[in-house]
Enzyme design. Structure first.
Site, PDB file in Angstrom:
ATOM      1  CE  LYS A 112      44.179  27.452  37.862  1.00 53.41           C
ATOM      2  NZ  LYS A 112      43.474  28.548  38.579  1.00 53.41           N
TER       3      LYS A 112
ATOM      4  CD  GLU B 121      47.507  21.025  52.467  1.00 49.05           C
ATOM      5  OE1 GLU B 121      46.359  20.896  52.948  1.00 49.05           O
ATOM      6  OE2 GLU B 121      48.126  22.099  52.426  1.00 49.05           O
TER       7      GLU B 121
ATOM      8  CD  GLU C  96      39.415  23.477  55.255  1.00 42.69           C
ATOM      9  OE1 GLU C  96      39.050  23.104  54.128  1.00 42.69           O
ATOM     10  OE2 GLU C  96      40.608  23.580  55.590  1.00 42.69           O
TER      11      GLU C  96
HETATM   12  P1  ADP Z   1      38.851  27.421  47.053  1.00 46.45           P
HETATM   13  O1  ADP Z   1      37.457  26.870  47.180  1.00 46.45           O
HETATM   14  O2  ADP Z   1      39.537  27.526  48.335  1.00 46.45           O
HETATM   15  O3  ADP Z   1      38.953  28.620  46.173  1.00 46.45           O
HETATM   16  P2  ADP Z   1      39.565  25.599  44.998  1.00 46.45           P
HETATM   17  O4  ADP Z   1      39.793  24.167  45.280  1.00 46.45           O
HETATM   18  O5  ADP Z   1      38.316  25.985  44.276  1.00 46.45           O
HETATM   19  O6  ADP Z   1      39.714  26.308  46.384  1.00 46.45           O
HETATM   20  O7  ADP Z   1      40.775  26.239  44.199  1.00 46.45           O
HETATM   21  C1  ADP Z   1      42.118  25.860  44.351  1.00 46.45           C
HETATM   22  C2  ADP Z   1      42.768  25.843  42.978  1.00 46.45           C
HETATM   23  O8  ADP Z   1      42.115  24.867  42.176  1.00 46.45           O
HETATM   24  C3  ADP Z   1      42.660  27.162  42.216  1.00 46.45           C
HETATM   25  O9  ADP Z   1      43.849  27.379  41.466  1.00 46.45           O
HETATM   26  C4  ADP Z   1      41.493  26.902  41.290  1.00 46.45           C
HETATM   27  O10 ADP Z   1      41.527  27.679  40.120  1.00 46.45           O
HETATM   28  C5  ADP Z   1      41.717  25.436  40.953  1.00 46.45           C
HETATM   29  N1  ADP Z   1      40.514  24.751  40.469  1.00 46.45           N
HETATM   30  C6  ADP Z   1      39.215  25.018  40.760  1.00 46.45           C
HETATM   31  N2  ADP Z   1      38.400  24.165  40.089  1.00 46.45           N
HETATM   32  C7  ADP Z   1      39.182  23.331  39.363  1.00 46.45           C
HETATM   33  C8  ADP Z   1      38.948  22.238  38.493  1.00 46.45           C
HETATM   34  N3  ADP Z   1      37.729  21.822  38.188  1.00 46.45           N
HETATM   35  N4  ADP Z   1      40.022  21.605  37.948  1.00 46.45           N
HETATM   36  C9  ADP Z   1      41.278  21.993  38.258  1.00 46.45           C
HETATM   37  N5  ADP Z   1      41.562  23.031  39.051  1.00 46.45           N
HETATM   38  C10 ADP Z   1      40.547  23.702  39.624  1.00 46.45           C
END
Ligand code: ADP
Length: 484
Positions: free
Chosen positions: A180, A255, A386
């Site tokens: 994903k 990570e 961060e």
């Molecule tokens: P950032 O804040 O740096 O965008 P995220 O942690 O929100 O980082 O996003 C990293 C990945 O996690 C992306 O692929 C995002 O779509 C996914 N993501 C965000 N929210 C969720 C969630 N509730 N469950 C699973 N994956 C998620």
């Protein structure tokens, strides 16, 4: 839009070796952060598409892929790596446009992806079990087996590198993957799926479902057919994923970023250190998990280091990815607003220097002025949180004990470095620094595909990269045979 030269329609998912529209038919706009324009529509995958991807992965495991030898898996990975190298320019342009990163950085990312595939291709048939001396009449040995279906939820900052290190290692061990990618940048993940298909990766072994985190990502991390989750991203989402996977008792590798320090002692070779001190903070506009956002400097060389870093900052230029400057835009206006929020919190700090946004950068782009602060108290939010932008703080210290206390004084622990010409101090610091990787008189070791990488504390747990990742992407079985 089709992604040239691969002719992929990004409004599709890649499931069971075929390009298919998401079952809802919904799409999301993908924004070019250099100018704010919509690049294309991407698939808005949801739970039903994740379901289909998991079914496809299960079918691959019970078919040809499940029977492939380690050497065969390795050969396919090497072939995919070779195919990636045939398309360095195309992939680099795509990544630069999608993420907003300067072309030279995007190019380095493609080469890193190819290196991961070479490394894991070569390593696939070199993971051995052990024989264990046991009671009379027994032969005991261990086997390393794939988890089964592995879920990979990746962020937008280094899509290709993270695909290389997580999908590469998972495939080497014989897993089948559901990937994903982030909604902000998913084009190279889709391009990679097509390259892998053409290179001979069997259908269903790698499935890619773009979509929103709260929809496709949440569905993947909660799916009962997934046996391991690897996640790179924010701390908040990492915690959610660990909880969700925990409900199914599924192992996770997290990570989650850091606040990584470089510690510069009076006896350091300052000229050698300087490029690393700045570059490790501003690379990819600071949107790097292992970015070095804290520079700790001993009093004797403090003014010299602040002045030299400030001079470099004054030269930094931010502009469109295609201009290939020091820094591109951030990935999105949302991310820019988060970083500007941090800059506002730094209003009380000593501003050591700023770079510039070039005058012809489009106003709708997500640009942030590179900013260096000095004399920053170690407990200030800019020295603790961060930021994920081109912002660094310089913190003075008196002696080694204070340096260690400050370096280890955040909730994170991903990377740290020590700059000193004193061998005994180097060894003491290497042990004392709380981090998954410690560098002595360098930072980042040029990417280090071969070097295990991962965090302590809020930086996460589990190790990716290097040989160590192969253990994470497999499970150990102990076989005890009694043969009286
Ligand atoms: P950032 O804040 O740096 O965008 P995220 O942690 O929100 O980082 O996003 C990293 C990945 O996690 C992306 O692929 C995002 O779509 C996914 N993501 C965000 N929210 C969720 C969630 N509730 N469950 C699973 N994956 C998620």
């Amino acid at each position: 839009m089709s992604i040239r030269p691969l002719n992929i329609d990004p409004s599709n998912c890649f499931i069971a070796g075929a390009w298919v529209a998401p079952l809802s038919g919904d799409t999301l706009p993908l924004i070019n952060p250099s100018d704010g324009n919509t690049l294309c529509e991407i698939a808005r995958g949801q739970a039903a598409d994740i379901d289909a991807a998991v079914v496809a992965a299960e079918a691959a495991l019970s078919g040809q892929w499940g029977k492939a030898t380690a050497a065969e898996r390795g050969r396919i990975l090497a072939k995919i790596g070779h195919a990636v190298l045939q398309q360095v320019d195309e992939l680099a342009k795509l990544e630069a446009m999608d993420v907003g990163k300067p072309l030279k950085q995007a190019r380095a990312d493609v080469l890193a992806l190819a290196r991961y595939l070479e490394f894991y291709g070569g390593a696939a048939d070199k993971v051995h079990g052990e024989t264990i001396p046991y009671l009379d009449g027994y032969t005991v040995y261990t086997l390393r087996e794939p988890h089964g279906v592995t879920g990979h939820i990746i962020p937008w900052n280094y899509p290709m590198q993270i695909i290389g290190r997580s999908v590469g290692a998972a495939l080497a061990m014989g897993n089948a993957c559901v990937l994903k990618p982030a909604e902000e940048a998913c084009l190279t993940a889709l391009a990679f799926a097509e390259i892998a298909r053409k290179a001979g990766l069997p259908a269903g072994v790698l499935n890619v479902v773009p979509g929103l985190g709260a929809e496709a990502g949440a569905a993947l991390s909660a799916h009962k057919g997934v046996h391991h989750i690897s996640f790179t991203g924010s701390v908040g989402v990492g915690k959610l994923i660990q909880q969700t996977a925990g409900a199914n008792v599924v192992p996770v590798t997290l990570e989650l970023g850091g606040k990584s320090p470089q510690v510069v002692f009076d006896d350091a070779n300052i000229d050698a250190a300087l490029p690393f001190l700045v570059n490790a903070g501003i690379q990819n506009a600071g949107q790097t998990c292992s970015a070095s956002s804290r520079i700790l400097v001993q009093r004797g060389v403090y003014d010299q280091v602040v002045a030299a870093m400030a001079a470099r900052y004054a030269e930094l230029r931010a502009g469109p990815a295609s201009a290939d400057l020091d820094i591109g835009p951030l990935v999105s206006v949302r991310q820019k607003e988060i970083v500007e929020g941090f800059l506002a919190k730094g209003a009380d700090l000593r501003l050591a220097a700023e770079g510039q946004i070039v005058s012809d950068a489009p106003a709708e782009g997500a640009y942030v002025v590179p900013t260096l602060f000095a004399d920053v108290p170690p407990d200030h939010p800019l020295a603790q949180d961060e930021i994920f932008g081109p912002v660094q703080v310089i913190i003075p210290f008196e002696d080694e004990a204070e340096a260690i206390a400050i370096a280890n004084g955040t909730d994170f622990g991903l990377v740290a470095s020590c700059w000193s010409e004193n061998g005994a101090r180097q060894m003491r610091m290497a042990r004392a620094l709380r981090a998954g990787q410690v560098f002595i008189n360098n930072y980042g070791a040029g990417g280090g595909v071969e070097l295990p990488f991962g965090g302590r504390g809020l930086s996460g747990h589990g190790r990716e990269k290097g040989f160590e990742a192969l253990y994470g992407f497999s499970v150990l079985k102990t076989v005890a045979a009694l043969h009286h």
